[in-house]
Enzyme design. Structure first.
Site, PDB file in Angstrom:
ATOM      1  CD  GLU A  91      43.998  -6.239  50.773  1.00  9.81           C
ATOM      2  OE1 GLU A  91      43.595  -6.196  49.547  1.00  9.81           O
ATOM      3  OE2 GLU A  91      44.235  -7.258  51.314  1.00  9.81           O
ATOM      4  CE  LYS A 274      44.495  -8.716  46.412  1.00 13.84           C
ATOM      5  NZ  LYS A 274      44.503  -8.233  47.430  1.00 13.84           N
ATOM      6  CG  ASP A 290      49.111   1.976  32.600  1.00  9.36           C
ATOM      7  OD1 ASP A 290      48.346   1.317  33.549  1.00  9.36           O
ATOM      8  OD2 ASP A 290      49.075   2.418  31.522  1.00  9.36           O
ATOM      9  CG  HIS A 416      43.281  -9.164  57.230  1.00 10.19           C
ATOM     10  ND1 HIS A 416      42.959  -7.957  56.598  1.00 10.19           N
ATOM     11  CD2 HIS A 416      43.824  -9.956  56.381  1.00 10.19           C
ATOM     12  CE1 HIS A 416      43.672  -8.035  55.344  1.00 10.19           C
ATOM     13  NE2 HIS A 416      44.002  -9.301  55.173  1.00 10.19           N
TER      14      HIS A 416
HETATM   15  C1  MEV Z   1      45.354 -10.599  50.544  1.00 14.72           C
HETATM   16  O1  MEV Z   1      45.222  -9.359  49.982  1.00 14.72           O
HETATM   17  C2  MEV Z   1      46.654 -10.955  50.178  1.00 14.72           C
HETATM   18  C3  MEV Z   1      47.161 -12.445  50.452  1.00 14.72           C
HETATM   19  O2  MEV Z   1      46.078 -13.456  50.168  1.00 14.72           O
HETATM   20  C4  MEV Z   1      48.317 -12.773  49.747  1.00 14.72           C
HETATM   21  C5  MEV Z   1      48.862 -14.374  49.917  1.00 14.72           C
HETATM   22  O3  MEV Z   1      47.916 -15.219  50.129  1.00 14.72           O
HETATM   23  O4  MEV Z   1      50.085 -14.645  49.894  1.00 14.72           O
HETATM   24  C6  MEV Z   1      47.412 -12.768  51.916  1.00 14.72           C
END
Ligand code: MEV
Length: 459
Positions: A91, A274, A290, A416
């Site tokens: 990513e 995430k 892992d 991004h």
């Molecule tokens: C993107 O890979 C991760 C985010 O969505 C995490 C977040 O929203 O805190 C930017």
């Protein structure tokens, strides 16, 4: 919290790599090779890791290899020591973001970490139990005998690891009837410990059947490794967040509000966590660990009070003049620095070397060493796994800080877009210096599209 030096950990150089991202790929490789004292063979392996024959020995039905970018998270200061962080991830923005957050953390003296002993849980399911209370008491009364049966690795116990404790839980009402669940608590030292835990569970099962009068069902580790946790804290002055567009005090307030949202709301918590795993998984993957096991354990831990929540705490501390942002992350982190792919995969070995772990060559690079070798569990007693878990926690907190800072200010799309525009330029056929030029034009025009990149390439 400050800790003594760990042998082999590089700590006399700064990880503050200014303008690292602007250097050529060749320069970056040369710098990292020097940092980690990589041999020329190891340096070559950064570009081209396992061969097809090696891959064929690692898993089944191999038809090829799947390569990932291997990047370096810069600027990390953890417990007073500088680290460069190896990260394997597809990513865009993740590595840049974590490096910028690590730089912010330096303004507060960097990250402070800690961890529990590396204790895993092995579960044995006992069925057809006539009297649960009687069976439970019989098991508890024979604790030492059971632990002796479960103690299958002399090398692990030589290093102070092995079975350390036992718990019995009763599940009175399952669709398959009542059952007793025995937990063996096993200190796995520097191994992730799946082999050690599973072997111990299988070894202890017959004596548990005898003592309980029941029948052993599953004998397997639990990936909810809540006895094996790492934590990290950071405290950063508000002024470190000042910029021409935002006051630092507003930014840290925004970060605290973002965290509160993720503590209270499961939909936001999932995205928030995430983002933490963008960093955590990238290091797990780079070091041959892992990541599915760590993800499973951490998500279950995030729901331990019955609601899935943010794994972090961020809040504003202090008053008017001296406000700071305090952050903390704690999570189960079952990782190893010996055994499995951590030593058999050449890239993982190099990643560990970049982190400063000593690579002793006992499980060397080569096609013969790719399996999960239970015996490698105990080769090291240096607490490397504890240290690795603490470093990974720091990366997770930094990654989260970067995301929340962007979300609480300009949003994440701006950052991004820069990397996305580069990918669009490459897709349109740009090469070399043209990539940056076209990407910059696309952003300036606000039209990050392949068709526009093609037009620009023709002018
Ligand atoms: C993107 O890979 C991760 C985010 O969505 C995490 C977040 O929203 O805190 C930017």
């Amino acid at each position: 919290m400050r800790r003594p030096a760990i042998s082999g950990i590089a700590h006399n150089r700064s990880s503050r790599l200014e303008g690292f991202y602007r250097r050529s790929l060749e320069d970056r490789v040369a710098l990292i090779s020097e940092w980690a004292a990589l041999t020329s063979e190891e340096t070559a392996l950064l570009a081209d890791s396992i061969g097809p024959r090696h891959a064929d020995l690692m898993i089944e039905n191999v038809v090829g290899r799947f390569a990932m970018p291997f990047g370096i998270g810069a600027n990390f200061l953890i417990d007073g020591r500088d680290y460069l962080i190896p990260m394997a991830i597809e990513e865009p923005s993740v590595v840049a973001a974590v490096s910028s957050a690590a730089l912010l953390a330096r303004a507060g003296g960097g990250f402070s970490t800690g961890s529990t002993d590396p204790v895993m849980i092995a579960q044995i399911q006992l069925l057809d139990i006539a009297d649960a209370v009687k069976s439970k008491n019989a098991i508890l009364a024979s604790k030492e005998r059971i632990l002796a049966c479960a103690n299958t690795s002399p090398s692990l116990s030589r290093l102070g690891g092995g079975p350390q404790g036992l718990e019995v839980r009763c599940l009175p009402d399952t669709p398959a009837g009542p059952m007793l669940i025995v937990h063996l608590l096993i200190d796995c030292r520097d191994a992730m410990g799946a082999n050690a835990a599973n072997t111990a569970a299988e070894a202890a099962a017959p004596v548990l059947e005898q003592l309980s009068g029941g029948r052993a069902g599953l004998r397997i580790l639990s990936n909810l490794s809540d006895r094996r946790r790492a934590w990290v804290e950071v405290e950063i002055p508000a002024k470190a967040f000042d910029s021409s567009d935002y006051s630092g005090r507003d930014v840290i307030r925004g970060i605290a509000e973002a965290n509160a949202f993720a503590v209270a709301d499961i939909y936001r918590a999932t995205t928030h966590n995430k983002g933490i795993f963008n960093g955590v998984d990238a290091v797990l993957l780079a070091t041959g660990n892992d990541w599915r096991a760590v993800e499973a354990g951490a998500h279950a831990w995030a729901a331990r009070d019955g609601q899935y929540r943010a794994l972090t705490d961020w809040h504003v501390r202090g008053c008017e003049e001296g406000e700071t942002l305090y952050g903390r992350l704690e999570l189960p982190l079952a990782v190893g620095t010996v055994g499995g792919a951590t030593r058999s995969h050449p890239s993982a070995r190099i990643a560990l070397k970049i982190l400063g772990f000593e690579i002793d060559g006992t499980n060397g690079i080569g096609p013969g060493n790719c399996g999960h070798d239970g015996d490698t569990v105990a080769r090291s007693g240096s607490h490397g796994a504890k240290r690795l878990s603490e470093i990974i926690a720091a990366v997770g907190l930094a990654q989260n800080l970067a995301a929340l800072r962007a979300l609480a200010t300009t949003g994440i799309q701006k950052g991004h877009m820069r990397l996305h525009a580069r990918q669009v330029a490459v897709s349109a056929g740009a090469e070399g210096e043209a990539v940056e030029y076209i990407a910059a034009r696309l952003i300036a025009e606000g039209r990050v599209r392949v068709e526009r990149a093609r037009e620009l390439l023709q002018t």
